[in-house]
Design an enzyme around this catalytic site. Sequence first.
Site, PDB file in Angstrom:
ATOM      1  N   GLU A   1       0.834  -1.194   0.000  1.00 34.00           N
ATOM      2  CA  GLU A   1       0.000   0.000   0.000  1.00 34.00           C
ATOM      3  C   GLU A   1       0.875   1.253   0.000  1.00 34.00           C
ATOM      4  O   GLU A   1       1.909   1.308   0.669  1.00 34.00           O
ATOM      5  CB  GLU A   1      -0.949  -0.011   1.204  1.00 34.00           C
ATOM      6  CG  GLU A   1      -1.944  -1.156   1.129  1.00 34.00           C
ATOM      7  CD  GLU A   1      -3.030  -1.114   2.197  1.00 34.00           C
ATOM      8  OE1 GLU A   1      -3.987  -1.894   2.081  1.00 34.00           O
ATOM      9  OE2 GLU A   1      -2.934  -0.286   3.138  1.00 34.00           O
TER      10      GLU A   1
ATOM     11  N   CYS B   1       6.480  -6.683   7.359  1.00 27.53           N
ATOM     12  CA  CYS B   1       7.564  -6.145   8.184  1.00 27.53           C
ATOM     13  C   CYS B   1       8.007  -7.222   9.162  1.00 27.53           C
ATOM     14  O   CYS B   1       7.176  -7.953   9.720  1.00 27.53           O
ATOM     15  CB  CYS B   1       7.102  -4.901   8.943  1.00 27.53           C
ATOM     16  SG  CYS B   1       8.437  -4.095   9.871  1.00 27.53           S
TER      17      CYS B   1
ATOM     18  N   CYS C   1       1.516  -1.629  15.627  1.00 21.29           N
ATOM     19  CA  CYS C   1       1.461  -1.388  14.184  1.00 21.29           C
ATOM     20  C   CYS C   1       0.732  -2.519  13.468  1.00 21.29           C
ATOM     21  O   CYS C   1       1.090  -3.692  13.615  1.00 21.29           O
ATOM     22  CB  CYS C   1       2.871  -1.240  13.625  1.00 21.29           C
ATOM     23  SG  CYS C   1       2.928  -0.988  11.834  1.00 21.29           S
TER      24      CYS C   1
ATOM     25  N   SER D   1      11.449   6.042  14.867  1.00 22.46           N
ATOM     26  CA  SER D   1      10.254   5.601  15.597  1.00 22.46           C
ATOM     27  C   SER D   1      10.663   5.272  17.022  1.00 22.46           C
ATOM     28  O   SER D   1      11.191   4.195  17.297  1.00 22.46           O
ATOM     29  CB  SER D   1       9.638   4.370  14.904  1.00 22.46           C
ATOM     30  OG  SER D   1       9.166   4.711  13.627  1.00 22.46           O
TER      31      SER D   1
ATOM     32  N   CYS E   1      -1.266   6.432   9.740  1.00 17.88           N
ATOM     33  CA  CYS E   1      -0.010   5.854  10.211  1.00 17.88           C
ATOM     34  C   CYS E   1      -0.262   4.575  11.007  1.00 17.88           C
ATOM     35  O   CYS E   1      -1.087   4.534  11.912  1.00 17.88           O
ATOM     36  CB  CYS E   1       0.708   6.881  11.090  1.00 17.88           C
ATOM     37  SG  CYS E   1       2.324   6.345  11.648  1.00 17.88           S
TER      38      CYS E   1
ATOM     39  N   CYS F   1       3.725   8.501   0.853  1.00 21.10           N
ATOM     40  CA  CYS F   1       4.235   7.544   1.839  1.00 21.10           C
ATOM     41  C   CYS F   1       4.498   6.231   1.124  1.00 21.10           C
ATOM     42  O   CYS F   1       3.570   5.595   0.611  1.00 21.10           O
ATOM     43  CB  CYS F   1       3.228   7.370   2.974  1.00 21.10           C
ATOM     44  SG  CYS F   1       3.783   6.271   4.285  1.00 21.10           S
TER      45      CYS F   1
ATOM     46  N   CYS G   1       6.520  -4.642  15.742  1.00 18.32           N
ATOM     47  CA  CYS G   1       6.109  -3.605  16.694  1.00 18.32           C
ATOM     48  C   CYS G   1       4.638  -3.830  17.049  1.00 18.32           C
ATOM     49  O   CYS G   1       3.793  -3.981  16.168  1.00 18.32           O
ATOM     50  CB  CYS G   1       6.308  -2.227  16.094  1.00 18.32           C
ATOM     51  SG  CYS G   1       8.049  -1.838  15.738  1.00 18.32           S
TER      52      CYS G   1
END
Length: 370
Positions: free
Chosen positions: A101, A121, A128, A224, A344, A114, A125
């Site tokens: 995306e 990933c 997320c 982050s 986000c 973005c 985290c």
Amino acid sequence: MKSVQEPVKTKTINLLDFDRKGLAAFFAELGEKPFRATQLLKWIYQEGVEDFDLMTNLSKPLRAYLTENCYIATPEIVLEKIATDGTCKWVMQTGCGNRIETVFIPEEGRGTLCVSSQIGCALACTFCSTAQQGFNRNLTTAEIIGQLFAAQKRLGPDNRITNVVMMGMGEPLLNFDNVVAAMNLMMDDFAFGLSKRRVTVSTSGVVPAMYRLTQVCDVSLAVSLHAVTDELRDELVPINKKYPLKELMEACRDNAKIAPRRTVTFEYVMLDGINDSVQDARGLIKLLKTVPSKINLIPFNPFPNSAYRCSSKEAINRFKTLLNDAGIVTTVRKTRGEDIDAACGQLVGQVKDKSRRHLKLQPSGSERAA
């Protein structure tokens, strides 16, 4: 006798995989001069020409070779969603059943894209949504710069992309070489020509790669952070167990030395009752005392099965005031595209997980029975 048909030769070289240095090396192997790289970049990125026969300042033999062996391809846009605030999200097909995306955020005087760097990933985290999908593979340079290429083509000349943030799916610094090559193209005067201040790479804290980035690519850095103690950050951002806060801050200080008045942006997601207290704010002020900083406070964007809630507006404003009063430039990131899951931490795409995280996240038999 029936003849055997010759197999059709497949074009194997996507020219979007090369930055200018890579293209120069490619042409050198063909016995061509390095300036061919500049010519090709201008045709592709500035003129929007993808037909090699139309690249008239290239020799006919070279055009014939490129036509036979090379191609120009970006991820395919398979879905477009536009939010009430104008934010646009594209789902892009990368092949092998995976989708990523990419999000465009229009604002007065600027347009920010973005961009994703990985399919899924690997960092897990806990706040997320992308991280909960697991990990498949790194994106190629062509798939990274191709998001910008495809997005600008879809938007047209009246909606210019002025800023790029490597804050989509994935940890950019775990795909270092491909991400750097793509960012080189973003900033190359013969490609997209963006200012280095308008290209930002975000990391969760891959410390060795941060030092390497400082040496080879002068782009804006965002970290982050999300916690001010190792104990909490180990839970929220598990890579902290490998590269704790002391090491992370040293890498940030090193990056800030690149140029005068350079700052590192710290991203801090606001989680109700987790990291939003007055004590946390004071801890953050102390942690960043020796790092030229600015802070983006990010209201938590919920996703299914998340254990977290967003901090109240009162808590966020209190946190911001404490930081500003301490002399740290602090802003609260405006949530954009929430109604299309483009905010986000909400990007998920379609990931064929190779990390088997989806199995780890499933409840045990006793938990299911309960």
